[in-house]
Design a protein around this motif. Structure first.
Motif, mmCIF file in Angstrom:
data_model
loop_
_atom_site.group_PDB
_atom_site.id
_atom_site.type_symbol
_atom_site.label_atom_id
_atom_site.label_comp_id
_atom_site.label_asym_id
_atom_site.label_seq_id
_atom_site.Cartn_x
_atom_site.Cartn_y
_atom_site.Cartn_z
ATOM 1 N N TYR A 1 1.843 3.212 -3.288
ATOM 2 C CA TYR A 1 0.812 3.823 -4.128
ATOM 3 C C TYR A 1 0.454 5.191 -3.564
ATOM 4 N N SER B 1 0.804 -1.217 0.000
ATOM 5 C CA SER B 1 0.000 0.000 0.000
ATOM 6 C C SER B 1 0.842 1.274 0.000
ATOM 7 N N GLU C 1 -9.229 4.530 0.774
ATOM 8 C CA GLU C 1 -8.967 5.397 -0.371
ATOM 9 C C GLU C 1 -9.006 4.673 -1.715
ATOM 10 N N VAL C 2 -8.909 3.348 -1.705
ATOM 11 C CA VAL C 2 -8.944 2.590 -2.958
ATOM 12 C C VAL C 2 -10.189 1.704 -3.034
ATOM 13 N N ARG D 1 -1.254 9.289 -4.122
ATOM 14 C CA ARG D 1 -2.629 9.768 -4.310
ATOM 15 C C ARG D 1 -3.144 9.515 -5.722
ATOM 16 N N LEU E 1 -6.736 3.570 -9.453
ATOM 17 C CA LEU E 1 -7.351 2.280 -9.139
ATOM 18 C C LEU E 1 -8.852 2.441 -8.900
ATOM 19 N N ARG E 2 -9.228 3.522 -8.224
ATOM 20 C CA ARG E 2 -10.669 3.767 -8.023
ATOM 21 C C ARG E 2 -11.366 3.974 -9.364
ATOM 22 N N ARG F 1 -3.726 5.790 -6.378
ATOM 23 C CA ARG F 1 -4.932 5.310 -5.695
ATOM 24 C C ARG F 1 -6.181 5.790 -6.425
ATOM 25 N N GLU F 2 -6.121 7.013 -6.895
ATOM 26 C CA GLU F 2 -7.265 7.533 -7.659
ATOM 27 C C GLU F 2 -7.439 6.744 -8.954
ATOM 28 N N PHE G 1 -5.519 2.521 3.082
ATOM 29 C CA PHE G 1 -5.528 2.124 1.673
ATOM 30 C C PHE G 1 -6.904 1.582 1.285
#
Length: 692
Positions: A61, A58, A123-124, A63, A69-70, A66-67, A120
């Motif tokens: 990765y 985690s 946020e993900v 910001r 992946l979302r 992570r964005e 993580f």
């Protein structure tokens, strides 16, 4: 047609997710998209190790990553159901098996890693499970409560006779082996109360020594209690009085000793449960009786040495004062006598009959005697004080040496409670304009030999007690020191609680509801199957024979289902790792390709409301890509859509209906030709003209 299990409604393909491991086959960006192309709609993100210098996990990765992946999840309409913590986090108790010690720094680092994974997940994955492997500390299988209720487990064949018992110094966390069950230890054979009274009465014929169940002070005592020379009861927890115990002597006037085996310490533990019941209701353990026996001998030896050195010290001090007075007298006398007259007061001392005597003035002899007396006093003081210090240290050690389970469970429950509170806080976040789903920390039952937390009943206790600890942290303004600060007696002091929340203090039921929401177990269907190698066959008394392997396997599968149902009924599990195995080793076969009732387990958990199911059956991917999912769908007879594709009856389509088919037409069986009938693998033109 595939005979699918009777699950109503069947598990759909969309309900069964898959795991991807960061670092093994690329970053999450690559592995997630590969699973999406394979038809997966739910994915577990598992942290891995660095591969070829590339960071993994985690923390690697940022910001934007992570964005991204979302966004991948949103665009492809998939869900990240869970985050699996890296496997190097093997427990949250801080136990280090290599150092044989509970390490505070290790517990802290592991807990921090879990906090990072919880963030993580927020946020993900926008919620879901954060999986953590258990394996909190070693324990002996055959003596656990869950191995006494009709289902017998052994860690290894010699365990009943040779297993070790572990204790912990709660000041340092150091673990040490106390005794093995086949060890014999010796201790002085002390008179018990009835033995002493009966012996005295036999010798004296004095009715005052008749055994009445009371000591000489009228106190009611038990026949096995210890007694002093005056017939008074001795409190075995009072180390100061243990020196007054009465030893048995043989005909030669030597103290007798008695061999003590494991059965003796088990019986003594039962006696102490009645004689010295604990406030918290815990039972005394045989290993505690063993360590007390050894420490009492250490205390007795040290105090005996102290008494030996102390003997005669008072007389030596008085002698020193007399020598000093005599020295003062003779120094004055010698000063007043002329040199040619001093021979009259000279004193001789002979060291040996073979050596001539030495003649000196009295003051010189007295000075030598004074030095020798002072040397003996210092020697006695040093020896006595050091021995008493060792005795007192042993007394203090007894207050701090505790069974490993007592110490380890406290640390484990505290860690999961703290992680649960972190999950609660992160669950309040708003990501991309929406409040995220609840996050829960999810301890996973690991391999049986890894220790506490791997048995289904252990994982149930772990979850329940961690929830209770979380409720305590949320509702109590003061708690036992989270920094492990103690008073002079070694007891944890009360300190201000940094997790205290007045809103929950006024509503403890709400706190309990929150704890249940943020601490749930991960159930690995294959890890439970590994208990099969420890599962013991029964001897059938009525038939005078042992179970057959088939009967034992049937009974094991019954136990497996019982454990699943118990976990489901008690709302313990929130996440499932769906894996099968062909035997009791560690395997990763898809569901249905092994021998365990994993399909039945999922059915039970689904009925209990568990929706997070991840297939980890990647063990046959080398045979056929995507088999991790397709074989699992087949085992469940999973729905994959409406009746238009693969079925013209209008009913929903199941995966077995269309697997290996082409527009409704199933592929025929494969035919192979072997031996001399098989065509040659050497290719030639029909004219057999060489290409060159």
């Amino acid at each position: 047609m595939f005979d699918s299990p009777k699950i109503e409604p069947p598990v759909s393909a969309q309900e069964i997710g898959a795991s991807v491991i960061d670092g093994q086959q690329g970053a999450f960006r690559q592995t997630v998209q590969a699973k999406i192309r394979g038809g997966v709609s739910k994915i577990e993100l598992a942290g891995g190790y660095e591969q070829g210098g590339r960071p993994a996990g985690s923390s690697s990765y940022g910001r934007e990553a992570r964005e991204e992946l979302r966004e991948i999840a949103r665009q492809n309409e998939v869900t990240f159901t869970s985050v699996h913590s890296p496997t190097h986090v093997g427990n949250l108790s801080g136990f280090n098996p290599q150092a044989r010690k509970f390490n505070d720094e290790q517990r802290h680092e592991s807990l921090e890693e879990i906090r990072r994974n919880i963030q993580f997940a927020a946020e993900v994955a926008r919620g879901g499970a954060v999986v953590v492997h258990t394996g909190e500390f070693p324990r002996v299988m055959e003596e656990q409560p869950w191995s006494q209720n009709g289902y017998k487990f052994l860690g290894y064949s010699e365990e009943p006779g040779r297993s070790a018992r572990f204790m912990v110094d709660d000041r340092t966390g150091q673990v040490f082996e106390t005794v093995r069950k086949n060890q014999i230890v010796y201790e002085p054979d002390w008179y018990t109360a009835k033995e002493f009274y009966d012996d005295r009465f036999k010798q004296t014929k004095d009715d005052r020594w008749k055994w009445t169940g009371k000591d000489r002070e009228g106190r009611t005592i038990n026949p096995t209690d210890l007694i002093d020379l005056d017939g008074r009861w001795i409190d075995e927890q009072d180390a100061d009085r243990l020196i007054e115990r009465v030893p048995k002597m043989d005909d030669k006037g030597q103290m007798q000793t008695a061999p003590r085996d494991w059965d003796y310490f088990e019986e003594k533990a039962k006696i102490w449960d009645k004689k010295y019941p604990r406030e918290d209701g815990r039972s005394w353990r045989p290993e505690e009786m063993w360590i007390r026996t050894m420490k009492y001998q250490e205390i007795g030896q040290s105090r005996g040495i102290a008494n030996y050195y102390s003997h005669g010290v008072e007389d030596a001090v008085k002698q020193r004062e007399k020598i000093k007075e005599a020295l003062k007298f003779y120094e004055k006398l010698e000063a007043s006598i002329p040199e040619d007259e001093k021979w009259k007061i000279m004193k001789q001392q002979r060291y040996s009959e073979f050596l001539p005597p030495e003649t000196k003035e009295p003051s010189k002899w007295l000075k030598e005697s004074l030095r020798e007396t002072e040397r003996r006093i210092r020697h006695a003081h040093d020896g006595a004080s050091s021995a008493m210090a060792r005795a007192n240290q042993a007394v203090d050690d007894l207050r701090h040496i505790v069974p490993i389970a007592e110490y380890g469970k406290k640390r484990t429950f505290l860690s999961y409670a703290e992680a649960g509170i972190e999950a609660m806080h992160q669950s309040n976040r708003v990501i991309d304009g929406k409040k995220i789903d609840p996050i829960f920390v999810a301890p996973e039952n690991i391999f049986p030999e890894m220790g506490y937390g791997s048995h289904p009943e252990e994982i149930m206790e772990l979850v329940q007690q961690s929830r209770e600890k979380m409720v305590e942290l949320l509702t109590k303004p003061k708690v036992d020191s989270l920094h492990w600060k103690t008073d002079k007696e070694g007891k944890l002091i009360k300190e201000d609680n940094p997790y205290y929340n007045p809103d929950f203090a006024n509503n403890p039921e709400k706190a309990r509801e929150i704890a249940e929401q943020h601490i749930k177990a991960t159930f690995d269907t294959q890890h439970v199957g590994m208990w099969k190698k420890h599962f013991q066959p029964l001897f059938l008394e009525n038939e005078h024979r042992w179970e057959t392997p088939e009967e034992t396997e049937k009974r094991f599968n019954g136990w497996y289902k019982e454990q699943v149902q118990k976990l489901a009924d008690n709302n313990i599990v929130g996440h499932v790792h769906l894996v099968d195995a062909i035997d009791s080793g560690h395997g990763h076969l898809p569901a249905g390709q092994g021998v365990f009732p994993v399909v039945d387990a999922v059915e039970r958990f689904r009925k209990a409301g568990v929706k997070s199911i991840i297939s980890e059956g990647h063990g046959e991917e080398h045979m056929e890509m995507g088999r991790q999912q397709t074989a699992t769908w087949r085992a469940f007879g999973s729905y994959i859509g409406s009746g238009m594709y693969g079925s013209f009856s209008g009913r929903p389509t199941r995966w077995p209906d269309v697997e290996k088919s082409y527009f409704h037409y199933k592929a025929g069986p494969a035919y192979f030709v072997f031996g001399a009938y098989a065509p040659s693998n050497e290719w030639k033109l029909w004219s057999e003209v060489p290409l060159e």
